[in-house]
Motif scaffolding. Sequence first.
Motif, short mmCIF file in Angstrom:
data_model
loop_
_atom_site.label_atom_id
_atom_site.label_comp_id
_atom_site.label_asym_id
_atom_site.label_seq_id
_atom_site.Cartn_x
_atom_site.Cartn_y
_atom_site.Cartn_z
N TYR A 31 -40.58 7.18 -13.45
CA TYR A 31 -39.17 7.88 -13.82
C TYR A 31 -38.74 7.20 -14.99
CZ TYR A 31 -39.78 10.56 -9.38
OH TYR A 31 -40.30 11.11 -8.43
N LYS A 32 -37.75 7.97 -15.65
CA LYS A 32 -37.10 7.41 -16.70
C LYS A 32 -35.53 8.20 -16.75
CE LYS A 32 -36.81 6.06 -21.38
NZ LYS A 32 -37.36 5.81 -22.69
N ALA A 33 -34.59 7.34 -16.19
CA ALA A 33 -33.22 7.62 -16.26
C ALA A 33 -32.24 6.96 -17.38
CB ALA A 33 -32.81 7.71 -14.96
N GLY A 34 -32.09 7.41 -18.47
CA GLY A 34 -31.61 6.54 -19.53
C GLY A 34 -32.56 5.31 -19.97
N ARG A 35 -31.90 4.37 -19.75
CA ARG A 35 -32.79 2.94 -20.20
C ARG A 35 -33.44 2.81 -19.00
NH1 ARG A 35 -28.77 -0.68 -23.63
NH2 ARG A 35 -28.55 0.60 -25.45
N GLN A 36 -33.11 3.33 -17.66
CA GLN A 36 -33.83 2.77 -16.59
C GLN A 36 -35.16 3.33 -16.27
OE1 GLN A 36 -31.50 3.43 -12.87
NE2 GLN A 36 -31.52 1.36 -12.56
N GLU A 37 -36.33 2.68 -16.22
CA GLU A 37 -37.54 3.04 -15.81
C GLU A 37 -37.82 2.49 -14.67
OE1 GLU A 37 -40.45 3.79 -18.64
OE2 GLU A 37 -39.05 3.24 -20.25
N PHE A 38 -38.54 3.19 -13.57
CA PHE A 38 -39.01 2.75 -12.29
C PHE A 38 -40.26 3.52 -11.89
CE2 PHE A 38 -35.81 5.64 -11.65
CZ PHE A 38 -35.88 6.54 -10.39
N ASP A 39 -40.94 3.23 -10.80
CA ASP A 39 -41.92 3.93 -10.08
C ASP A 39 -41.55 3.95 -8.69
OD1 ASP A 39 -43.60 4.26 -12.60
OD2 ASP A 39 -44.08 2.00 -12.05
N LEU A 40 -42.13 5.18 -8.21
CA LEU A 40 -42.15 5.52 -6.71
C LEU A 40 -43.77 5.85 -6.61
CD1 LEU A 40 -39.36 8.49 -6.11
CD2 LEU A 40 -39.22 6.00 -5.94
N PHE A 41 -44.07 5.35 -5.32
CA PHE A 41 -45.45 5.42 -4.76
C PHE A 41 -45.53 5.74 -3.28
CE2 PHE A 41 -44.44 0.90 -4.13
CZ PHE A 41 -45.21 0.59 -2.92
N HIS A 42 -46.54 6.34 -3.02
CA HIS A 42 -46.74 6.84 -1.63
C HIS A 42 -48.18 6.50 -1.35
CE1 HIS A 42 -48.45 10.88 -1.67
NE2 HIS A 42 -47.25 10.94 -2.62
N ILE A 43 -48.61 6.08 -0.19
CA ILE A 43 -49.89 5.89 0.32
C ILE A 43 -49.81 6.43 1.84
CG2 ILE A 43 -51.77 4.22 1.14
CD1 ILE A 43 -50.19 2.25 -0.86
N LYS A 44 -50.76 7.53 1.68
CA LYS A 44 -50.92 8.01 3.19
C LYS A 44 -52.12 7.40 4.11
CE LYS A 44 -51.52 12.49 5.60
NZ LYS A 44 -51.73 13.90 5.35
N THR A 45 -51.71 6.91 5.23
CA THR A 45 -52.34 6.36 6.06
C THR A 45 -52.94 7.30 7.32
OG1 THR A 45 -50.78 5.44 7.31
CG2 THR A 45 -51.50 4.11 5.62
N LYS A 46 -53.59 6.87 8.23
CA LYS A 46 -54.18 7.92 9.07
C LYS A 46 -53.31 7.81 10.34
CE LYS A 46 -59.21 6.75 8.61
NZ LYS A 46 -60.25 6.03 9.17
N SER A 47 -52.27 7.07 10.50
CA SER A 47 -51.07 6.97 11.47
C SER A 47 -49.92 6.28 11.03
CB SER A 47 -51.79 6.33 12.82
OG SER A 47 -51.92 5.14 12.63
#
Length: 115
Positions: A31-47
């Motif tokens: 993501y980039k919002a103005g000068r701010q950059e960041f990441d979102l992540f997800h890891i799907k597990t079995k439970s």
Amino acid sequence: LFPKKDRVSTAVQEAPLFGSSVLPAGNVAHYKAGRQEFDLFHIKTKSGLEAAILLTDYKSKLTDSKVVPGFGGFFGQDAGVPVFVFVKNEYLLGVRGLTEKDADRISREFASLVR
């Protein structure tokens, strides 16, 4: 599962995710919002239990980690990058590159998209 606003890209990343020996492959959105950059992540597990174990394992790799009350997650540094990480259902979810306050706000929106 990722919010659309300010999203630049999404990708499936192979293990080890972000170079962390405890994180398997996962999905990452940048993501980039103005000068701010960041990441979102997800890891799907079995439970939910497996996601909670993964959370604990990752928390042990974070420096200066602390519990974020009311969210059930942890905020700390991963190789100098601020990270907020938490579990929802069978997912390990996280925000990389934001302050704790900003990560909390984004995480609430992110969590609301996960069923």
